[in-house]
Design an enzyme around this catalytic site. Structure first.
Site, PDB file in Angstrom:
ATOM      1  CB  CYS A   2      -0.898   0.011   1.245  1.00  0.00           C
ATOM      2  SG  CYS A   2      -1.899  -1.491   1.423  1.00  0.00           S
ATOM      3  CG  ASP A 114      -1.128  -9.144   5.936  1.00  0.00           C
ATOM      4  OD1 ASP A 114      -2.031  -8.980   5.099  1.00  0.00           O
ATOM      5  OD2 ASP A 114      -0.027  -8.592   5.855  1.00  0.00           O
ATOM      6  CB  VAL A 314      12.120  -8.416 -19.232  1.00  0.00           C
ATOM      7  CG1 VAL A 314      13.469  -8.865 -18.715  1.00  0.00           C
ATOM      8  CG2 VAL A 314      12.267  -7.178 -20.086  1.00  0.00           C
TER       9      VAL A 314
END
Length: 702
Positions: A2, A114, A314
């Protein structure tokens, strides 16, 4: 994963002018705007909480991973509503910890996230004891408003996987996941020229911005009216003891499998970043094994023997010499998993360069971070929010080519019967040649790691400084005011606590000293940022790093050097293609098998090709044509006006780099110079950083 932001009234005895006119509405608007600058970290939800006296304001934007319902929203509040927190990251083994908190201590959780464990463990154990129970990658800010313990606590994980920076503005202590979140809170950014020139931003708590500091990995901050601002260390690496080789191999395997198993828990799909190396391939192999043999769920997928893991890779242009996608494809086929590739060519690197610099908030020596930025668009496009990565394996298992010279400096007295310990003449000769071979590698790839190693800090400090810009890049006033006379090796040494410096001198093997230095400096401050959190979270992707599980790391740290780098003599130099980095290697480097014990531990989960292959560092090509997309991009970005607005860069050096950094005879060092300055110009323009000037009383120009 976050975005977090916080605004905290500074303790009165910190002698800063407080903004007493800050209303709740104004503070809320500031925090909301701050969160919006971090929306890429958490686009699913956001929230703000402000204490009744406006002393503490917490903001959060959420990337929903565990408990995707509203009950997992933040800011979080304890079961007695007296402790409040915003948390970024993942706490593993949380089902067991939650049960202990509920049954043994009577804590009542609100939801299934969590992150709530930070509140519960703090309420039960306090600080710093709660950190003993936190396993994972995290950064948090917590406010305890109980009168008996009133204080703010901020903490960061042991390796610095999750970022947390702080500064002081108008009597408020500001904290956030990224410095850009300070802009709506009244912060006016300025360059920290000293930290840029002496490389302190890479080695200590400083950043590129004056007055903005990192909370260091393994540290926590306490803010209280009585004691002001205090920063404490709660964890550090330690080295080693000895046991039998078979025990060590099984010990690594068991701990790595467990670290990966814990990181498969999520309420959303989980994938893997798969390169052509052993680290990510081992993760993919173990995940596949757990899903098929043990019926372990991968994220929210139903567990069954036919489960396919989503892997992302990639692909550079094949002719560049840096492309590993074909190996990744062979690995995926062997494992029976899907691999999705993102093509990264010159056009995409030019297109993504500025956005990458903006999100990373620091310069970088290579365009590999731009490639990682592009790679991180793939999971979201395929409905995946969480990926497992291989970061940390080279650090703990001595996988980089600059570790062998340090390994050879002393015998391994934990394993006295090893050939190199018994034959000091051979070991010393190999050490000299390995050092010379590594310097040749540095020169070949356009780095600066060719110092004499005679000054404080030794040869490995030169390796740490290999990607630091040369002093001729900086403006004349920077030289005349003494910034460039600082010994960067001393800056490195001074970044370590005194007890650690003593262990380096008297207790630790040189290899372990080198690993400690790399992990505290380059890993924490560069790689986990621009090749980790910042480029991943730019696209709202949570990356999990099982090799940085601290239970695994503590075990590996205590293994003797000779199982990390094993002596396997060669009669003739290998002609195999191990990538451009190894072209300058000779018998000394080729006679040491890096990450030997990891290879043995993951042998059941990887191909023979990977088991025998040397480490191929994830680097991007540096040779590009004149007049191509990258050349045009840098010419447009690095105008004289733009460079001179920085205030600390000599434009003539940039002009020379533009002339010599492209074409058939391109100079890799010149190209890397453009990458440094290009990032500074981007940050300057997007952040509105004030032009750097000589301090008052110092000479403006020689």
């Amino acid at each position: 994963m976050c975005g977090i932001t916080a605004s905290i009234a500074a303790p009165s005895h910190n002698h800063v002018t407080s903004d007493n006119d800050l209303t709740t509405e104004h503070l809320h608007n500031q925090l909301q705007a701050s969160i919006e600058t971090l929306n890429h970290r958490g686009p699913d939800d956001s929230g703000v909480w402000i204490s009744p006296d406006n002393a503490v304001a917490l903001g959060h934007c959420r990337l929903s991973i565990n408990d995707v319902t509203p009950s997992g929203g933040q800011p979080l509040h304890s079961d007695d509503s007296q402790i409040h927190a915003v948390v970024n990251g993942e706490i593993y083994d949380h089902d067991r910890l939650r049960a202990e908190c509920e049954t043994q201590h009577g804590y009542k959780f609100t939801g299934e996230s969590d992150s709530e464990l930070v509140l519960a463990l703090y309420k039960i154990y306090g600080a710093p004891a709660l950190f003993e129970h936190l396993r994972g990658e995290f950064a948090f800010v917590l406010y305890d408003e109980r009168e008996c313990t009133k204080r703010v606590i901020a903490g960061r994980d042991r390796f610095g996987i999750k970022p947390l920076v702080w500064t002081t503005v108008e009597g408020r202590i500001l904290m956030a996941a990224e410095a850009k979140a300070f802009l709506p809170l009244g912060w006016c950014p300025e360059w920290d020229v000293g930290a840029i020139v002496d490389a302190g931003w890479m080695f200590d708590a400083r950043t590129l911005f004056k007055g903005v500091k990192k909370l260091l990995p393994g540290h926590w901050m306490e803010i209280s009216e009585e004691r002001g601002i205090e920063i404490h260390r709660y964890w550090d690496a330690e080295y080693p003891d000895k046991r039998t080789v078979d025990e060590m191999v099984s010990g690594v395997r068991e701990r790595l499998v467990e670290a990966i198993r814990l990181r498969l828990r999520a309420d959303v799909p989980v994938g893997i970043y798969l390169s052509g190396g052993i680290d990510s391939s081992a993760v993919a192999g173990i995940v596949t094994h757990l899903a098929r043999e043990n019926r372990i769920k991968i994220g929210n997928a139903e567990s069954n023997p036919g489960t396919k893991v989503a892997c992302f890779s990639v692909r550079f242009p094949e002719e560049s010499g840096y492309d590993e996608s074909s190996i990744a494809e062979r690995t995926a086929k062997w494992l029976g998993v899907d691999v999705v590739k993102r093509d990264v060519d010159e056009t995409s690197l030019a297109t993504d360069f500025a956005d990458t610099a903006y999100h990373c908030e620091h310069h970088h020596f290579d365009l590999n971070c731009v490639a990682k930025f592009a790679l991180s668009t793939l999971p979201r496009e395929h409905g995946v929010k969480v990926v497992l990565t291989g970061e940390g394996a080279d650090e703990h298992f001595a996988g980089y080519p600059y570790f062998p010279a340090e390994f050879l400096r002393e015998g391994d007295f934990a394993l006295l019967d090893t050939h190199l310990t018994a034959n000091s003449v051979l070991r010393e000769e190999m050490q000299r040649t390995a050092d010379a071979e590594m310097k040749a590698i540095w020169r070949n790839i356009g780095a600066n790691g060719d110092g004499d190693g005679d000054q404080e800090g030794g040869n490995f400090s030169d390796s740490l400084l290999a990607w630091h810009p040369k002093t001729d890049l900086f403006a004349p006033w920077v030289h005349s005011n003494g910034y460039t006379s600082v010994d960067c090796r001393k800056v490195i040494t001074d970044s370590y606590p005194s007890d650690v410096r003593e262990k380096m001198k008297s207790q630790w093997h040189p290899l372990h000293t080198a690993q400690y230095k790399w992990n505290k400096n380059a890993l924490a401050n560069v790689l986990l940022s621009c090749l980790g959190d910042r480029t991943e979270m730019a696209h709202s992707i949570e990356a999990r790093t099982p090799f940085l599980d601290h239970h695994l790391a503590e075990y590996v740290n205590n293994l003797p050097p000779s199982v990390k780098l094993a002596y396997t003599p060669v009669d003739e130099l290998s002609q195999a293609d191990h990538g451009p980095v190894w072209k300058e290697s000779g018998k000394s480097l080729q006679s040491l098998t890096a990450k030997w014990i990891l290879r043995e531990a993951v042998r059941p989960f990887i191909t023979d090709e990977l088991y025998r292959r040397k480490k191929h560092p994830f680097l991007a090509p540096t040779k590009w044509p004149l007049g191509g997309p990258l050349h045009r991009m840098f010419e447009g970005l690095l105008t004289r006006d733009a460079v001179e607005r920085l205030g600390f860069v000599d434009y003539s050096a940039v002009e020379g780099a533009l002339k010599h950094g492209f074409g058939d005879a391109a100079d890799s060092k010149a190209f890397r110079t453009l990458a440094y300055v290009g990032a500074w110009v981007t940050i300057s323009e997007r952040f509105g950083v004030a032009q750097a000037v000589a301090p008052d009383g110092f000479a403006k120009e020689p």
